[in-house]
Write an enzyme that holds these catalytic residues in place. Structure first.
Site, mmCIF file in Angstrom:
data_model
loop_
_atom_site.group_PDB
_atom_site.id
_atom_site.type_symbol
_atom_site.label_atom_id
_atom_site.label_comp_id
_atom_site.label_asym_id
_atom_site.label_seq_id
_atom_site.Cartn_x
_atom_site.Cartn_y
_atom_site.Cartn_z
ATOM 1 N N GLY A 54 -40.729 -18.383 46.693
ATOM 2 C CA GLY A 54 -40.812 -19.198 48.129
ATOM 3 C C GLY A 54 -42.439 -19.335 49.057
ATOM 4 O O GLY A 54 -42.798 -18.954 48.733
ATOM 5 N N SER A 55 -42.448 -20.280 49.667
ATOM 6 C CA SER A 55 -43.671 -20.224 50.733
ATOM 7 C C SER A 55 -43.817 -18.904 51.718
ATOM 8 O O SER A 55 -42.848 -18.164 51.930
ATOM 9 C CB SER A 55 -43.379 -21.978 51.626
ATOM 10 O OG SER A 55 -43.843 -22.939 50.670
ATOM 11 N N GLY A 56 -44.573 -19.036 52.421
ATOM 12 C CA GLY A 56 -45.171 -17.562 52.974
ATOM 13 C C GLY A 56 -45.969 -16.779 53.130
ATOM 14 O O GLY A 56 -46.455 -16.524 53.326
ATOM 15 N N HIS A 57 -46.809 -17.276 51.129
ATOM 16 C CA HIS A 57 -47.071 -15.446 50.844
ATOM 17 C C HIS A 57 -48.841 -16.979 50.393
ATOM 18 O O HIS A 57 -49.613 -16.205 49.885
ATOM 19 C CB HIS A 57 -46.435 -15.870 49.528
ATOM 20 C CG HIS A 57 -45.281 -15.211 49.530
ATOM 21 N ND1 HIS A 57 -44.418 -14.880 50.365
ATOM 22 C CD2 HIS A 57 -44.480 -15.662 49.203
ATOM 23 C CE1 HIS A 57 -42.989 -14.278 50.697
ATOM 24 N NE2 HIS A 57 -43.148 -15.067 49.624
ATOM 25 N N LYS A 105 -42.118 -14.016 39.671
ATOM 26 C CA LYS A 105 -41.804 -12.436 40.921
ATOM 27 C C LYS A 105 -40.566 -12.572 40.727
ATOM 28 O O LYS A 105 -39.913 -13.036 40.777
ATOM 29 C CB LYS A 105 -42.379 -12.715 42.188
ATOM 30 C CG LYS A 105 -43.618 -13.328 42.069
ATOM 31 C CD LYS A 105 -44.210 -13.630 43.784
ATOM 32 C CE LYS A 105 -43.973 -14.344 44.390
ATOM 33 N NZ LYS A 105 -43.738 -15.350 43.975
ATOM 34 N N ASP A 110 -35.952 -16.477 41.755
ATOM 35 C CA ASP A 110 -36.615 -16.651 41.449
ATOM 36 C C ASP A 110 -36.394 -16.815 39.648
ATOM 37 O O ASP A 110 -36.543 -17.580 39.253
ATOM 38 C CB ASP A 110 -38.408 -15.762 41.791
ATOM 39 C CG ASP A 110 -38.688 -16.252 42.866
ATOM 40 O OD1 ASP A 110 -37.725 -15.199 44.279
ATOM 41 O OD2 ASP A 110 -39.267 -16.776 43.004
ATOM 42 N N HIS A 219 -41.229 -9.979 52.131
ATOM 43 C CA HIS A 219 -40.039 -10.767 52.901
ATOM 44 C C HIS A 219 -39.668 -9.916 53.475
ATOM 45 O O HIS A 219 -38.943 -10.437 54.388
ATOM 46 C CB HIS A 219 -39.258 -11.855 51.758
ATOM 47 C CG HIS A 219 -39.440 -12.502 50.398
ATOM 48 N ND1 HIS A 219 -39.243 -11.518 49.452
ATOM 49 C CD2 HIS A 219 -39.709 -13.286 49.995
ATOM 50 C CE1 HIS A 219 -40.114 -12.545 48.569
ATOM 51 N NE2 HIS A 219 -39.944 -13.725 48.398
#
Ligand code: ADP
Ligand code: ADP
Ligand code: MG
Ligand code: MG
Ligand code: MG
Ligand code: MG
Lengths: 333, 213, 333, 213
Positions: A54-57, A105, A110, A219
């Site tokens: 996922g993005s945001g990291h 991860k 994922d 998250h």
């Protein structure tokens, strides 16, 4: 919600596009399916390394694409695993004939999407081996959970695996190094505030002005306990004790100490955290041989940090020191 | 009486609707014990399914249409629910084969294969606080209804009702799979978003059957 | 106030100590008087470069101490210029016999304290030349103000001056390069939220949930106007227009485009900003030859960004590309 | 009657007090049109002065004691006010020379040299909304009082009262120097923190003179 974004639906596409524009010497961006690969393409005869999630990291994972680290990164929607299609495309683009390592991860989404992608890539004739990163000691690993989460330790796994691939190790050897790096890495984080997922528009959780969450996930998953805000040194003690206990780390160990900012916490605080963590390790006779401080595995604009400790042997140290040229980590060239 | 391709297309249309209407509610449920994207994920997926269905050949079989749902979900939803629900439709489609009309037994076979697909990928058991807590009661209720000689509509209604109860029944549970498993006891009191969305999807299936019957 | 700190009074000392512990190969920390110098000491025969100013802008300046950039940095209290004593000590420690350049951001306090320090160092036999950085177009430069503020463009000035010193330029030549870099650099910033000075305990200013401050200073000084939050692209337009007008930049120029995070804004947003800024420059026929994206000149945990554009000539480009090895900027070695 | 070393030590003690008491108020004033550190800066400086004064030799002259204030402020305050106020005390001390007792004219000479020191460093004029808006009216009032044959205590009280009015009078001004100059019209309505602190310091000088007279 206060963010420098346009339409919340376009956050990932626009950010990745900007990333590609800013680093044309290092990466190239495929817009559909969305993935980021090395500008130079796959290295013939070398193992490819693909990660994603996922993005945001950010800068994870695209910031680690480049010489000596990842071959490609697959950014999913914010906090949501990418689907198999772009993972397959990134995998095929990363194959130099020696197979591809997936670094994943440990989140159900994922794992499942990379699993499907690996099957599909295999069907296209590219051998794929997967290594799961699960460094977060905040979550108990047991039959009754989805297992430990993969957090900031992912940077360490990606760096040493990338260096092993760059020196010409074969796929099984690169996977073994990645597995060893993960097995020697432990992390735990704390949140002072929550990030806000753009399309949700509201903070993922709400912490009162005087409370913090120990053991937070990247998250915004709740951690071990919610406590009153306390001085940084005490918070560091709370993060470090479970990390050191878990491996366990022992006097005489040489380690990498990695203080990771969660996105909204500035360096000035991260170094205050580093200072006490280094002190505690010194007291315990654990030698900090390498260090990393900065916001590398973030949770949007969350305020907080995580601590990661990796036990280093000579080979892991050499692979950590090896040249790397990515947007977010660079040394030796 | 039996269900044909227009049941599948109506089901999809109703699912697109119900997922979009419940998007924020599912996001909220997921924010409580997950990461707040479940409604967004499904909405993205079923919006894509709607687009694909707009150009579905008129002579599609139910199986082909269900397989299109499966591959579209797999390639657009992401997260945990994408591969899981996608596999449900994929395995369900395989069970349906190239039949053009589904009787009660075919409906039960479809639901059972779908549920088994989720278990194959996700390895969850009943009581783990996942979408399986909606699917397994649904399969059981459907099986019982079919054995009682009920119509496909009645079979689907029984499945939907059981799924709804199953979703509610996740509330007191501790989660053993997925993101909510990190929470330990703190998951107690919250409904599993995936169980809730599966129950909405199955209700849409029953409503669609009602409408086209 | 939610921060990872201990006693607010010790924020700077502890953070700088942590910085020293984390980067022993690059820097050494003098605790009293407080300054950060290269681990290797002054380079004999080369010009020394010293910068400094109030803390709270990390990694500026200590993060830029090392090969190819600063010889030493002097961190003052949060948002407060250091006094002359540590500046003198850092200057003496940086002298390799070729004199020392002071790079000073244009704030009355910084200018006065560096001025006094330069006099005192001169009295000790070290020749000092000062260059004032004043790149912020948000503030009108006129007889009726203290002049433009020095903001993120400082990084550019420090980088090229450091490279000039490293290649062996004499003090006047290094000062001339620094002056030219400053003359070709323009910046402007926006704040979404305010930082909180630790000893003040309350945000420096309060922005309603739907307002932003255009033209913010790096100490939270109010900017040009307070407007409603709008999409990132519109905000970028508001920052870029005054920058481009001011020099003015023209079609055919080659530039460095630098998107700087203010401390609390994550990379995912910074790259969205970069994307549109690059688009606008491309439309105007201005070629982005080099880029930098990241939180380099911060304002504690402020959310926001600044844009900096530097017009590059061949020499400035070469000096920008020259090897640098500091905690915060590193390439070429 | 005249003022000696015990006036200086009492002035310093009272300044330490008044700065510490007004620390947050000065921070607040500075937050409005500056960067919110002025109270902190002065408090750090005068706390250091207090420490230095604890070991001040008994036979110090007023000039030597005032020079110690100057060098301590310069090396501990930082910011704009450190070099400016430090220079004020430094130049003031030089004007006092090695006199052991200060009469009214000496007090005026001290204040004038101090103000001139601030102008030398900071180049501000009256009306620029800086500490000069406290210092210059103070010097003028002191000069007039001395010319009228007033005692040192009265001279200092006149200076302090004029400084206080000068500080208030900064409120409607636009700033032309220092951080507040960035604000343009938005500085209007706010009192300059440096003018306010200078007025507090001069009030302490008058109070001290009153106490030791
Ligand atoms: N192993 C599993 N088996 C079955 N269902 C699962 C499993 N893991 C997660 N789920 C379901 O997925 C839902 C979450 O989906 P979603 O939010 O879309 O993905 P993610 O958790 O990756 O953000 C959960 O509510 C749960 O019902
Ligand atoms: N050029 C100047 N001349 C005289 N006084 C000045 C000048 N610049 C600033 N000041 C004074 O300094 C005060 C601010 O001091 P302080 O807050 O301690 O420093 P800084 O502005 O560096 O944070 C202002 O309120 C003003 O009175
Ligand atoms: Mg998710
Ligand atoms: Mg979710
Ligand atoms: Mg200041
Ligand atoms: Mg100030």
């Amino acid at each position: 919600m206060k963010k420098l974004i346009n339409d919340p639906k376009n956050v990932v596409d626009e950010s990745v596009a900007g990333f590609g524009l800013a680093h044309p010497d290092i990466v190239t961006v495929s817009a559909d399916p969305l993935f980021v690969a090395r500008a130079q393409g796959a290295s013939q005869g070398k193992v490819g390394i693909v990660s994603g999630g996922g993005s945001g990291h950010e800068p994870l994972h695209a910031g680690f694409v480049g010489f000596g680290m990842l071959s490609a990164a697959v950014p999913g929607p914010v906090f949501t695993s990418p689907t198999p299609d772009p993972i397959v495309a990134a995998t095929l683009a990363s194959d130099g004939g020696a197979g591809v390592l997936h670094i994943v991860k440990n989140y159900t989404g994922d794992v499942l999407n990379f699993e499907t992608a690996a099957d599909l890539a295999d069907a296209e004739g590219v051998r794929v081996v997967s290594v799961i990163v699960d460094d977060d000691v905040a979550v108990k690993d047991s039959l009754y959970t989805a297992g430990r989460r993969g957090v900031a330790g992912t940077v360490v796994v990606e760096k040493v695996a990338g260096a092993a691939a760059e020196r010409g190790d074969d796929l099984d050897a690169v996977a073994a190094i990645a597995t060893r790096a993960n097995a020697n890495t432990r992390s735990m984080g704390v949140a002072l505030t929550s990030g806000t997922v753009p399309h949700a528009g509201e903070p993922s959780f709400v912490l009162p002005e005087d409370e913090i969450e120990i053991g937070i996930g990247i998250h915004g998953e709740p951690g071990r306990e919610r406590i009153k805000l306390e001085p940084a040194d005490g918070i560091v003690d709370r993060l470090l004790a479970p990390i050191l206990e878990d491996l366990p780390f022992a006097s005489g160990d040489k380690v990498l100490l990695f203080v990771n900012g969660m996105g909204g916490t500035p360096l000035v605080e991260q170094y205050i955290v580093y200072r006490h963590a280094a002190e505690v390790l010194a007291e315990k006779g654990i030698e900090v041989a390498r260090s990393l401080v900065g916001s590398f595995v973030t949770s949007l604009e969350m305020q907080g940090v995580s601590l990661t400790v990796t036990r280093l042997d000579d080979e892991l140290t050499e692979l950590w020191d090896a040249p790397v040229e990515t947007a977010a980590l660079r040394w030796g060239r | 009486m039996s269900l044909g391709i227009n049941w599948v297309t109506t089901w999809v249309a109703k699912t697109v609707d119900v997922v979009s209407t419940n998007r924020l509610r599912l996001v909220d449920l997921d924010r409580e014990i997950g990461d707040g994207d479940h409604g967004e994920n499904l909405d993205r997926g079923f919006t894509a399914v709607a687009t694909k269905f707009a150009s579905l050949p008129d002579d599609s079989t139910p199986g082909a249409a269900l397989k299109l749902v499966a591959t579209t979900l797999i390639s657009t939803v992401g997260g945990a629910s994408g591969p899981l629900l996608g596999t449900a439709y994929l395995k369900g489609a395989q069970a349906v084969g190239d039949a053009t009309e589904l009787d009660s037994d075919a409906v039960v076979a479809f639901l059972t294969a779908a549920r088994d697909g989720v278990v194959l990928r996700g390895k969850a058991e009943v009581g783990d606080k996942t979408m399986i807590d909606a699917w397994t009661p649904a399969v059981d209720a459907a099986t019982a209804a079919a054995a009682d000689g009920k119509s496909p509509v009645e079979v689907l209604r029984a499945a939907a009702d059981a799924a709804a109860q199953g979703a509610v029944a996740t509330e007191p549970l501790v989660a053993h799979k997925g993101r909510a498993s990190y929470l330990g006891d703190r998951a107690i009191g919250h409904r599993d978003p995936g169980a809730e969305s599966s129950s909405l999807i199955l209700a849409a299936a029953a409503d669609a059957a009602d409408e086209v019957k």
